[in-house]
Enzyme design. Structure first.
Site, PDB file in Angstrom:
ATOM      1  N   ASP A  64       0.828  -1.208   0.000  1.00  0.00           N
ATOM      2  CA  ASP A  64       0.000   0.000   0.000  1.00  0.00           C
ATOM      3  C   ASP A  64       0.863   1.259   0.000  1.00  0.00           C
ATOM      4  O   ASP A  64       0.627   2.189   0.755  1.00  0.00           O
ATOM      5  CB  ASP A  64      -0.943  -0.015   1.209  1.00  0.00           C
ATOM      6  CG  ASP A  64      -1.991   1.082   1.140  1.00  0.00           C
ATOM      7  OD1 ASP A  64      -2.346   1.483   0.015  1.00  0.00           O
ATOM      8  OD2 ASP A  64      -2.446   1.545   2.207  1.00  0.00           O
ATOM      9  N   GLU A  90       1.374  -3.102  -5.150  1.00  0.00           N
ATOM     10  CA  GLU A  90       0.857  -1.753  -4.904  1.00  0.00           C
ATOM     11  C   GLU A  90       1.958  -0.866  -4.329  1.00  0.00           C
ATOM     12  O   GLU A  90       1.792  -0.212  -3.310  1.00  0.00           O
ATOM     13  CB  GLU A  90      -0.380  -1.776  -3.989  1.00  0.00           C
ATOM     14  CG  GLU A  90      -1.235  -0.540  -4.201  1.00  0.00           C
ATOM     15  CD  GLU A  90      -2.558  -0.562  -3.451  1.00  0.00           C
ATOM     16  OE1 GLU A  90      -3.298   0.435  -3.581  1.00  0.00           O
ATOM     17  OE2 GLU A  90      -2.857  -1.555  -2.757  1.00  0.00           O
ATOM     18  N   TYR A 165      -0.162  -8.128  -9.109  1.00  0.00           N
ATOM     19  CA  TYR A 165      -1.191  -7.290  -8.497  1.00  0.00           C
ATOM     20  C   TYR A 165      -2.351  -7.206  -9.489  1.00  0.00           C
ATOM     21  O   TYR A 165      -2.321  -6.444 -10.451  1.00  0.00           O
ATOM     22  CB  TYR A 165      -0.614  -5.903  -8.185  1.00  0.00           C
ATOM     23  CG  TYR A 165      -1.589  -4.937  -7.557  1.00  0.00           C
ATOM     24  CD1 TYR A 165      -2.507  -5.354  -6.598  1.00  0.00           C
ATOM     25  CD2 TYR A 165      -1.585  -3.594  -7.913  1.00  0.00           C
ATOM     26  CE1 TYR A 165      -3.390  -4.466  -6.018  1.00  0.00           C
ATOM     27  CE2 TYR A 165      -2.465  -2.681  -7.339  1.00  0.00           C
ATOM     28  CZ  TYR A 165      -3.358  -3.126  -6.391  1.00  0.00           C
ATOM     29  OH  TYR A 165      -4.249  -2.239  -5.824  1.00  0.00           O
ATOM     30  N   ASP A 204      -1.381 -10.081  -4.605  1.00  0.00           N
ATOM     31  CA  ASP A 204      -2.740  -9.644  -4.314  1.00  0.00           C
ATOM     32  C   ASP A 204      -3.568  -9.936  -5.550  1.00  0.00           C
ATOM     33  O   ASP A 204      -3.488  -9.228  -6.554  1.00  0.00           O
ATOM     34  CB  ASP A 204      -2.731  -8.150  -3.988  1.00  0.00           C
ATOM     35  CG  ASP A 204      -4.115  -7.580  -3.744  1.00  0.00           C
ATOM     36  OD1 ASP A 204      -5.107  -8.329  -3.863  1.00  0.00           O
ATOM     37  OD2 ASP A 204      -4.213  -6.369  -3.445  1.00  0.00           O
ATOM     38  N   ASN A 206      -6.846  -9.967  -5.612  1.00  0.00           N
ATOM     39  CA  ASN A 206      -8.071  -9.175  -5.562  1.00  0.00           C
ATOM     40  C   ASN A 206      -9.338  -9.993  -5.746  1.00  0.00           C
ATOM     41  O   ASN A 206     -10.274  -9.576  -6.446  1.00  0.00           O
ATOM     42  CB  ASN A 206      -8.004  -8.036  -6.593  1.00  0.00           C
ATOM     43  CG  ASN A 206      -7.844  -6.681  -5.921  1.00  0.00           C
ATOM     44  OD1 ASN A 206      -8.401  -6.432  -4.857  1.00  0.00           O
ATOM     45  ND2 ASN A 206      -7.077  -5.799  -6.538  1.00  0.00           N
ATOM     46  N   ASP A 276      -4.790 -12.232  -0.782  1.00  0.00           N
ATOM     47  CA  ASP A 276      -3.391 -12.470  -1.116  1.00  0.00           C
ATOM     48  C   ASP A 276      -3.119 -13.973  -1.089  1.00  0.00           C
ATOM     49  O   ASP A 276      -3.487 -14.660  -0.129  1.00  0.00           O
ATOM     50  CB  ASP A 276      -2.486 -11.735  -0.131  1.00  0.00           C
ATOM     51  CG  ASP A 276      -2.779 -10.236  -0.119  1.00  0.00           C
ATOM     52  OD1 ASP A 276      -2.090  -9.506  -0.824  1.00  0.00           O
ATOM     53  OD2 ASP A 276      -3.736  -9.819   0.586  1.00  0.00           O
ATOM     54  N   ASP A 301      -2.585  -2.097   4.934  1.00  0.00           N
ATOM     55  CA  ASP A 301      -3.925  -2.633   5.141  1.00  0.00           C
ATOM     56  C   ASP A 301      -3.995  -4.108   4.740  1.00  0.00           C
ATOM     57  O   ASP A 301      -5.026  -4.755   4.920  1.00  0.00           O
ATOM     58  CB  ASP A 301      -4.993  -1.810   4.421  1.00  0.00           C
ATOM     59  CG  ASP A 301      -4.674  -1.549   2.961  1.00  0.00           C
ATOM     60  OD1 ASP A 301      -3.616  -2.011   2.486  1.00  0.00           O
ATOM     61  OD2 ASP A 301      -5.475  -0.866   2.285  1.00  0.00           O
ATOM     62  N   HIS A 302      -2.911  -4.639   4.200  1.00  0.00           N
ATOM     63  CA  HIS A 302      -2.728  -6.067   3.970  1.00  0.00           C
ATOM     64  C   HIS A 302      -1.655  -6.579   4.925  1.00  0.00           C
ATOM     65  O   HIS A 302      -0.790  -5.808   5.376  1.00  0.00           O
ATOM     66  CB  HIS A 302      -2.232  -6.346   2.543  1.00  0.00           C
ATOM     67  CG  HIS A 302      -3.224  -6.063   1.475  1.00  0.00           C
ATOM     68  ND1 HIS A 302      -3.813  -7.048   0.716  1.00  0.00           N
ATOM     69  CD2 HIS A 302      -3.732  -4.887   1.007  1.00  0.00           C
ATOM     70  CE1 HIS A 302      -4.630  -6.507  -0.171  1.00  0.00           C
ATOM     71  NE2 HIS A 302      -4.596  -5.199  -0.019  1.00  0.00           N
TER      72      HIS A 302
END
Length: 311
Positions: A64, A90, A165, A204, A206, A276, A301-302
């Protein structure tokens, strides 16, 4: 989706799964009413079922934003974890702007970065390695998606490691069709790699594949990251000869999430999503020792994940 509850300069790519703004208050209320059980990372499985000890440790983390991650102590944790390969997503950072603390990471001198073309602060991935790869490639060979800096692949003697990602469907699912096109192109790319040697995909992705992979599945069926189309895309990946390493080892583990919104105390209540993954070619299963979710590790935040293989 745009990430909420953060400083403006850290909002970055806004490319994450989760509910839209109209549902934030409802989600925060649900977080207080129905948290998931806290996940405790079990003791590490050091060997394969046949007794071979792990020889390769690969860690993946959606940071992030690299600069914010450095300020929050991410570099120090990586040094403690000491992976052989580190996959970052990210990054929100041009190659020329990678912080010196990361450039100087001991034990990971071989570093490869990809960022979005002409879009500062958007997307971006990195792959850092202890030993020099045989070859490194960027993207998946698809012009529509390669400009976003989403995939770096390193070839090692025994396998490919892919840091990825994956884009999400966006608010109101406005990017669902491009996401589906990415899924198809990415699967074809992975299959081409797998035809040459086994693959370990980390990143990630998603998507929360099954209801067990997020705290509130019923409330999120029409939200990015849990649409039928995105979940079916992941199912096609598994049907093509790849394995979700965590669910292979821990099929019933609940509350095992890797992403939590900053709002509503979601992380403290474990109102999260498992976005993830460490996905591997099926023929690597005999080399799999463990697949870890480091849910107690802060900095983004991950949380990071780690795969251990005997290769």
């Amino acid at each position: 989706m745009p990430k909420r509850g953060k400083k403006k300069e850290e909002s970055g790519s806004g490319d994450e799964a989760g509910p839209g703004p109209a549902k934030v208050a409802k989600a925060a209320k649900a977080a207080k009413a129905a948290p998931a059980p806290l996940y405790e990372d079990p003791p590490t499985r050091e060997t394969t079922p046949e007794g071979r000890r792990w020889t390769l440790k690969v860690t993946s983390w959606n940071v992030d934003g690299l600069r914010a991650w450095v300020r929050k102590g991410g570099v120090q944790w990586v040094q403690e974890e000491a992976p052989d390969v580190l996959c970052l997503q990210e990054t929100k950072c041009a190659v020329s702007a990678v912080p010196p603390e990361i450039r100087a990471l001991p034990g990971l001198p071989h570093q490869f970065w990809s960022s979005a073309k002409d879009r500062p602060g958007y997307s971006g991935v990195g792959l850092l390695a202890k030993t020099e790869p045989l070859n490194v490639t960027y993207g998946i060979g698809d012009p529509e998606h390669d400009v976003d800096g989403r995939v770096v692949t390193a070839e090692f003697p025994s396998l490919f490691v892919v840091s990825a990602y994956v884009p999400n469907a966006g608010r109101g699912l406005v990017r669902l069709e491009p996401r589906q096109r990415f899924d198809a192109a990415f699967l074809a790319f992975l299959q081409r790699l797998d035809a040459r040697k086994p693959v370990l995909l980390c990143g990630d992705l998603n998507v929360a594949h099954a209801e067990i992979d997020l705290c509130h599945p019923r409330a999120n069926r029409a939200n990015p990251g849990f649409t039928p189309q995105e979940r079916e895309g992941f199912s096609r990946l598994l049907a093509a000869g790849f394995v979700d390493s965590f669910r292979h080892l821990y099929p019933e583990a609940r509350g095992a999430f890797t992403f939590w919104t900053y709002l509503g105390g979601a992380r403290a209540r474990n109102v999260g999503w498992r976005l993830d993954y460490a996905v591997l070619s099926r023929r690597l299963l005999g080399s799999l020792c463990d697949s870890k979710i480091r849910s107690a590790v802060a900095g983004s935040d991950h949380c990071p994940i780690t795969a251990l293989l005997a290769v």
